[in-house]
Design an enzyme around this catalytic site. Structure first.
Site, PDB file in Angstrom:
ATOM      1  N   CYS A 159       0.872  -1.186   0.000  1.00  0.00           N
ATOM      2  CA  CYS A 159       0.000   0.000   0.000  1.00  0.00           C
ATOM      3  C   CYS A 159       0.903   1.229   0.000  1.00  0.00           C
ATOM      4  O   CYS A 159       2.086   1.136  -0.367  1.00  0.00           O
ATOM      5  CB  CYS A 159      -0.970  -0.024   1.180  1.00  0.00           C
ATOM      6  SG  CYS A 159      -0.174   0.007   2.800  1.00  0.00           S
ATOM      7  N   ASN A 171       2.365   1.427   4.375  1.00  0.00           N
ATOM      8  CA  ASN A 171       2.684   0.161   5.066  1.00  0.00           C
ATOM      9  C   ASN A 171       2.371   0.224   6.565  1.00  0.00           C
ATOM     10  O   ASN A 171       3.032  -0.404   7.385  1.00  0.00           O
ATOM     11  CB  ASN A 171       4.141  -0.267   4.830  1.00  0.00           C
ATOM     12  CG  ASN A 171       4.473  -1.693   5.240  1.00  0.00           C
ATOM     13  OD1 ASN A 171       5.598  -2.001   5.610  1.00  0.00           O
ATOM     14  ND2 ASN A 171       3.514  -2.592   5.197  1.00  0.00           N
ATOM     15  N   CYS A 220      -1.384   0.639   7.369  1.00  0.00           N
ATOM     16  CA  CYS A 220      -2.821   0.311   7.472  1.00  0.00           C
ATOM     17  C   CYS A 220      -3.178  -0.906   6.602  1.00  0.00           C
ATOM     18  O   CYS A 220      -3.312  -2.021   7.107  1.00  0.00           O
ATOM     19  CB  CYS A 220      -3.691   1.499   7.063  1.00  0.00           C
ATOM     20  SG  CYS A 220      -3.444   2.986   8.063  1.00  0.00           S
ATOM     21  N   ARG A 221      -3.339  -0.692   5.302  1.00  0.00           N
ATOM     22  CA  ARG A 221      -3.902  -1.748   4.445  1.00  0.00           C
ATOM     23  C   ARG A 221      -2.962  -2.938   4.237  1.00  0.00           C
ATOM     24  O   ARG A 221      -3.401  -4.093   4.344  1.00  0.00           O
ATOM     25  CB  ARG A 221      -4.292  -1.150   3.079  1.00  0.00           C
ATOM     26  CG  ARG A 221      -5.440  -0.176   3.184  1.00  0.00           C
ATOM     27  CD  ARG A 221      -5.570   0.661   1.922  1.00  0.00           C
ATOM     28  NE  ARG A 221      -4.434   1.569   1.757  1.00  0.00           N
ATOM     29  CZ  ARG A 221      -4.224   2.341   0.702  1.00  0.00           C
ATOM     30  NH1 ARG A 221      -5.076   2.299  -0.303  1.00  0.00           N
ATOM     31  NH2 ARG A 221      -3.185   3.146   0.651  1.00  0.00           N
ATOM     32  N   SER A 222      -1.692  -2.683   3.930  1.00  0.00           N
ATOM     33  CA  SER A 222      -0.830  -3.849   3.630  1.00  0.00           C
ATOM     34  C   SER A 222      -0.464  -4.659   4.874  1.00  0.00           C
ATOM     35  O   SER A 222      -0.396  -5.896   4.773  1.00  0.00           O
ATOM     36  CB  SER A 222       0.398  -3.464   2.798  1.00  0.00           C
ATOM     37  OG  SER A 222       1.213  -2.531   3.449  1.00  0.00           O
ATOM     38  N   ASP A 240      -8.016   3.962   0.854  1.00  0.00           N
ATOM     39  CA  ASP A 240      -7.099   4.432   1.894  1.00  0.00           C
ATOM     40  C   ASP A 240      -7.923   4.909   3.102  1.00  0.00           C
ATOM     41  O   ASP A 240      -8.693   5.848   2.986  1.00  0.00           O
ATOM     42  CB  ASP A 240      -6.284   5.588   1.299  1.00  0.00           C
ATOM     43  CG  ASP A 240      -5.271   6.149   2.268  1.00  0.00           C
ATOM     44  OD1 ASP A 240      -5.323   5.804   3.463  1.00  0.00           O
ATOM     45  OD2 ASP A 240      -4.430   6.943   1.813  1.00  0.00           O
TER      46      ASP A 240
HETATM   47  P1  4NP Z   1      -1.762   2.791   4.131  1.00  0.00           P
HETATM   48  O1  4NP Z   1      -2.426   4.124   4.726  1.00  0.00           O
HETATM   49  O2  4NP Z   1      -1.211   3.175   2.758  1.00  0.00           O
HETATM   50  O3  4NP Z   1      -2.913   1.855   4.025  1.00  0.00           O
HETATM   51  O4  4NP Z   1      -0.687   2.389   5.102  1.00  0.00           O
HETATM   52  C1  4NP Z   1      -1.786   5.358   4.784  1.00  0.00           C
HETATM   53  C2  4NP Z   1      -0.867   5.589   5.764  1.00  0.00           C
HETATM   54  C3  4NP Z   1      -0.252   6.836   5.867  1.00  0.00           C
HETATM   55  C4  4NP Z   1      -0.578   7.829   4.955  1.00  0.00           C
HETATM   56  C5  4NP Z   1      -1.510   7.583   3.962  1.00  0.00           C
HETATM   57  C6  4NP Z   1      -2.098   6.339   3.865  1.00  0.00           C
HETATM   58  N1  4NP Z   1       0.025   9.120   5.076  1.00  0.00           N
HETATM   59  O5  4NP Z   1      -0.330   9.988   4.288  1.00  0.00           O
HETATM   60  O6  4NP Z   1       0.872   9.311   5.958  1.00  0.00           O
END
Ligand code: 4NP
Length: 161
Positions: free
Chosen positions: A11, A14, A16-18, A128
């Site tokens: 994702c 790294n 939340c989703r992954s 996201d």
């Molecule tokens: P992820 O979520 O891609 O599912 O880990 C996010 C985590 C952090 C951010 C965006 C999405 N950020 O903008 O910091």
């Protein structure tokens, strides 16, 4: 014994989703008796959160469903193409970012959209959840439970596991 197959969830951050993908998929592997045949990991396309544990809101949603949550964020590197047979991206931006780093047609073929493996959801991306509320994290977990089961079915079929 069939050779170990390596699956990578990707994702943006790294956190939340992954990591949800990695931990839910690992749980399903254990339940399916495939832990010794298939291994998994996760990475982010960005380096904002390197070394951090999974997001507290994602962790809460996962623990409420009975999953263990482990991991420290790392950024995807092209050398991951040497280690992973299947690279699953959570959204279209992640897909484009990873495809752009592939060095051959064989590497491009290993990159797939995670939602291609969902059977019960029509979504084409795992949204996201970072800037939204708890329901977004629950929805991520719903999509990942669905797609992970699909990935296991796909690997059983294509690799004879
Ligand atoms: P992820 O979520 O891609 O599912 O880990 C996010 C985590 C952090 C951010 C965006 C999405 N950020 O903008 O910091």
């Amino acid at each position: 014994m069939e050779q170990l197959c390596h699956v990578l969830f990707v994702c943006l951050g790294n956190i939340c989703r992954s990591p949800a993908g990695e931990n839910i998929f690992r749980h399903q592997l254990e339940e399916s008796g495939l832990s010794d045949r298939i291994a998994c990991d996760s990475a982010g396309t960005a380096g904002y959160h390197i070394g951090k544990s999974p997001d507290a809101r994602m962790t809460k949603a996962m623990r409420n469903r009975g999953y263990q949550v482990t991991g420290g964020a790392r950024q995807f590197v092209p050398a991951d193409f040497d280690r992973f047979d299947l690279i699953l991206t959570m959204d279209d931006d992640n897909y484009r970012d990873i495809i752009a780093q592939a060095r051959s047609g064989d590497e491009r073929k290993r990159v797939r959209c995670f939602t291609d493996f969902c059977a019960e959801h029509e979504e084409t991306e795992v949204p996201d959840p970072y800037y939204g509320g708890d329901e977004g994290f629950e929805f991520v977990a719903d999509l990942i439970e669905d797609g992970s089961a699909g990935i296991i079915a796909h690997l059983r079929k294509t690799r004879g596991l």
